[in-house]
Design a protein around this motif. Sequence first.
Motif, mmCIF file in Angstrom:
data_model
loop_
_atom_site.group_PDB
_atom_site.id
_atom_site.type_symbol
_atom_site.label_atom_id
_atom_site.label_comp_id
_atom_site.label_asym_id
_atom_site.label_seq_id
_atom_site.Cartn_x
_atom_site.Cartn_y
_atom_site.Cartn_z
ATOM 1 N N VAL B 128 -14.312 -25.645 56.334
ATOM 2 C CA VAL B 128 -15.276 -25.071 55.401
ATOM 3 C C VAL B 128 -14.575 -24.285 54.296
ATOM 4 O O VAL B 128 -14.931 -24.369 53.119
ATOM 5 N N VAL B 129 -13.542 -23.540 54.660
ATOM 6 C CA VAL B 129 -12.819 -22.769 53.651
ATOM 7 C C VAL B 129 -12.102 -23.707 52.687
ATOM 8 O O VAL B 129 -12.070 -23.478 51.479
ATOM 9 N N TRP B 130 -11.560 -24.794 53.216
ATOM 10 C CA TRP B 130 -10.866 -25.728 52.335
ATOM 11 C C TRP B 130 -11.840 -26.458 51.418
ATOM 12 O O TRP B 130 -11.457 -26.876 50.333
ATOM 13 N N VAL B 131 -13.072 -26.614 51.839
ATOM 14 C CA VAL B 131 -14.058 -27.176 50.913
ATOM 15 C C VAL B 131 -14.142 -26.296 49.675
ATOM 16 O O VAL B 131 -14.205 -26.775 48.553
ATOM 17 N N LEU B 132 -14.099 -24.995 49.886
ATOM 18 C CA LEU B 132 -14.135 -24.084 48.747
ATOM 19 C C LEU B 132 -12.855 -24.163 47.934
ATOM 20 O O LEU B 132 -12.869 -24.075 46.710
ATOM 21 N N ILE B 133 -11.729 -24.327 48.640
ATOM 22 C CA ILE B 133 -10.468 -24.406 47.911
ATOM 23 C C ILE B 133 -10.446 -25.648 47.028
ATOM 24 O O ILE B 133 -9.923 -25.645 45.914
ATOM 25 N N ASN B 139 -12.786 -23.650 38.222
ATOM 26 C CA ASN B 139 -12.808 -22.412 38.993
ATOM 27 C C ASN B 139 -12.446 -22.603 40.450
ATOM 28 O O ASN B 139 -12.267 -21.646 41.179
ATOM 29 N N GLY B 140 -12.374 -23.851 40.892
ATOM 30 C CA GLY B 140 -11.979 -24.091 42.268
ATOM 31 C C GLY B 140 -10.567 -23.583 42.472
ATOM 32 O O GLY B 140 -9.725 -23.698 41.589
ATOM 33 N N MET B 141 -10.300 -23.048 43.665
ATOM 34 C CA MET B 141 -9.026 -22.363 43.859
ATOM 35 C C MET B 141 -7.833 -23.272 43.596
ATOM 36 O O MET B 141 -6.887 -22.897 42.906
#
Lengths: 292, 303, 439
Positions: B128-133, B139-141
């Motif tokens: 889930v965190v990597w989905v955000l990354i 703006n994606g990390m």
Amino acid sequence: MSRPARTARARPRGRWRRPAAVLLSYLAVTACAAVFLAPILFMAIGSLKPDARVLAEAGGWHAFWPGAGAGLGNYGDVFRRVPFMHYLLNSLWINGLIVVLGLPVNAFAGYALARLRWRGRELALAAVLAILVIPFEAIAVPLFYELTALGMRDSYTVQVIPFIANPLSIYLFYSFFLGLPRELEEAARIDGAGVLRTFLTIVVPNAKAAFASVTIVSFLFYWGMYLWPLLVTGGPGVRPLPLGIATFYTLPPLQWGDILAFGMMMVAPVLVVFVIFQRWFVRGVAATGLKG
Amino acid sequence: MGRTHTGAASMRESRMAWLFCTPAALGLLIFIVAPFVLALAMSFTGLRLGSPLPLEWVGLRQYARILSDPAFLHALVNNLVFALVVVPVQSALALGMALLLNRRLRAMVVFRTLFFMPVVFPLSLVAVVWVLIYAPGPNGMLNAALSALTFGAWQARDFLHDANLALPAIMLTSIWQGAGFQMVVLLAGLQAIPGELYEAARVDGAGPWQRFWHVTLPQLRNPLVFVVIVTSILSFRVFDQVRIMTHGGPHDASTTVIYEAVQAAFDQAQVARGAAMSVVFFLVVVLVTFVQRRLLRQEREVS
Amino acid sequence: MAGTERTGSPRRIGVTFAVFALLGIVAGCSGRAEPAGVVTVWAHAGRAVERHTLERQVAAYNARRGPDRVRLTFIPEGAYNGQVQAAALAGDLPDVLEFDGPYLYTYVWQGRLRPLDKLLPAALRADLLPSIIAQGTYRGHLYSVGSFDSGLGLWGDRRALERAGVRIPKGPGDAWTEAQFDKVLAALAAHDPDGEVLDLKLNYPNEWFTYAFSPLIESAGGDLIDRQTYRSAEGVLNGPAALRAMREIQGWFRAGYVDPNLDDAAFVQRRVALAWGGHWNYPRYHKALGKDLVLLPLPRFGPRLVTGEGSWSWGITRRCQKPGAAARFLKFLLRPDQVLATSEANGGVPATRAAIARSPLYGPHGPLRLFAEQLREGYAVARPRTPAYPAISAAFAQAFRAVRNGAAPKRALDRAVRTIDRDIRDNHGYPDVAVTGRR
């Protein structure tokens, strides 16, 4: 960096280069660590932020900075929403049993495969590897039918017993025992000790690294187990942590702060196990009396 | 190193060996082998979860279907590609980290724990965190980081929805998550190398690179082989990331066999189809593993 | 453990499961021997306010000192369906159980539920919204009742809409047509910095896609499956009407109108002017947009608006030994004051007309009356009432994802139809093997 003075014990080149090498490796390690740990830092910091800001600040430097309003609120939330301690104790109990009961069972098998001569040894080793290939998802449903037919459901037993014998642990022990120098065992056997005695008194104390590694690895393997408890538990009585986190996966918007706080707390015991046992296997190896 | 056992002693050794293996054998047979055999039997039926219809025998129909299903075939290919990339990269990375950390300095203990941390997080949370990354847009990390590193040359991509980037994205997540696990094992192996061997090599005038090739690697052979074999077996089992990050898409670009099998068995209640996929998976991976073992030939100590 | 399984002739699997279940129950170490007069209830663990409300309702019921008490267990929502199915296989279901809408039919077909026709009074059933009855009925019998129904619509940011000069529909009869919706999107995009003006909740889990977007297929003239026979989706899900609808949706993606909504905040942060959504969004959206929040009907792709319906509902299992007691609890939950309490907690449309009339949100002047109107006036279409529903939903969600990623709609829909049809064929058309209903 000043040149180190030549001491009386001055050794050839290797020593002299050491401070530079040390500095370089510190830098390399730190750089690796920074990149490597960015996602974790994001999770850790995010668990301190109020829900709305976790995702809003995901794409930039702010992801790594708590900022205003940060605190332990999410952690408190988790305890209020689910019986976290209860789930934690369940998980610790189940995992602990799996690991503790698994150590002797798998160590014995690993030793037999590595050191003893017996017919069918090659076949057994091949079988262990083949069994390692079988993914849990493939046997989940048949195993469920099997154990339900035996009347086992919604208990600690049903979450522990199927996982005590573990092909990965066996293979790990096998690999380690293979690499142990044989001299001590040979010495003991010449002195007349039987196989069992040799194993218990000579091999085990010298294989602390192996036991520590297997503890870490198998604890980890089963800590996040989700599919099996899903199938076999009902109410919250023997429910472990991973199922508890499913409570937070309602319809969005998900409360990310809470989820991350739950995740961080779920991870803490494993980290503790790792920290304790990694020191063991370092110390254990250093204590190995054998040199060359 | 000739035989040191008499006939009677070796019989006893044989018996002890059987005794040693019995608890583990029982566990493996009852809780893994038996269910798998049951799954094999199921794969020849039309079994569906909870169905009130009578069980029917369909022979090889499930196999015929999955082997002609483009999604399943694509999944097989993806799995092979995945293993071919992840195993060497992750093992090399783990070895590199273990070498870096193999010093008797206080700080290294801290770093050891830090590098191990990704392994400790539940895979579902990590995914889930990597989905955000991997979030699309500038703006994606990851997009932001790559843009910063290339001084703006990087164009923002939607990693998880790009047919060419989806599988590599999952590979990266897996490598990140698994490297620490292998590092632990390799580090234990490194620690077990007696210091005298290095001293002897140094006295002989060997430089650091030569010491690595002639002392470290050979001594590390068993843990290294272990790491490679286990990583490859486990890399075939990739599932959580696919489930959470890409759902096998886009267009089966990132689907894997286990993902297809779980979808079949649990989302579509087609247990028999899922079982057939698992059997094919098993056969393929066993084949690959045994070829690997042949090639790597782990040291066998028993004469 | 007497004859709940006596109806119908024993079939191999049925008997096997009965034996397993019996073994499981007799030898089970979970101590499930219920004292007389206890009704066990499972519910999904939703948001805090929903859980607290249900707990309060159970406490209120128990406090009445009737002949029986209710024991409530929460199951994590993320794991709910899986746990219920596993419990069903193990013969371990409670007396009363919640279901997420159309997953009900699978359980009925498997023979797990009792019909409710004789257990609930006719007056109560008449007061329920037609959509509730429609959702809970399978092959002529009522198997579940919900205390609320869902509302599906388009949330709008009035400020952005007015700024773009867009006509704001006043009711379900006034919905935008397909062509008008295109113009709306274009006009909104012209005034938006990144051109993303529509939130389709792409971050939601699988079931959302079928619930939220099959109404568009239906209003265009297609459907998820042929509802005359429930045997095939051919020509219906991949017919020209459905294709048209999917192409239109794909057009929105191609034109860059859709915000991926990863943080679930596209609408509350006013990055988008329109958000596909439902009643559960109201509290958050109302807080963020206040007076600027408008509730609009979905666009219609054909002569008439179609919207979705259906949500969690309650059923009584065959395993239950005291159906009368279980029914008493359900009747309690369906009293107007309880229905209103539930509606207040989760924002859903109250299930009974009596409650709607008194509801501040859904009453004649309430802000969410559109939802009630849609349900009352028949704009809402139930999801297909067939045990094949999980397969249909999974197939449609996969097709939607493929279309989102740029696949040809025809290929995606054809693949979905093949999957669905094969599922139905494999199950021999889901015959009434275990559904007997005491005829």
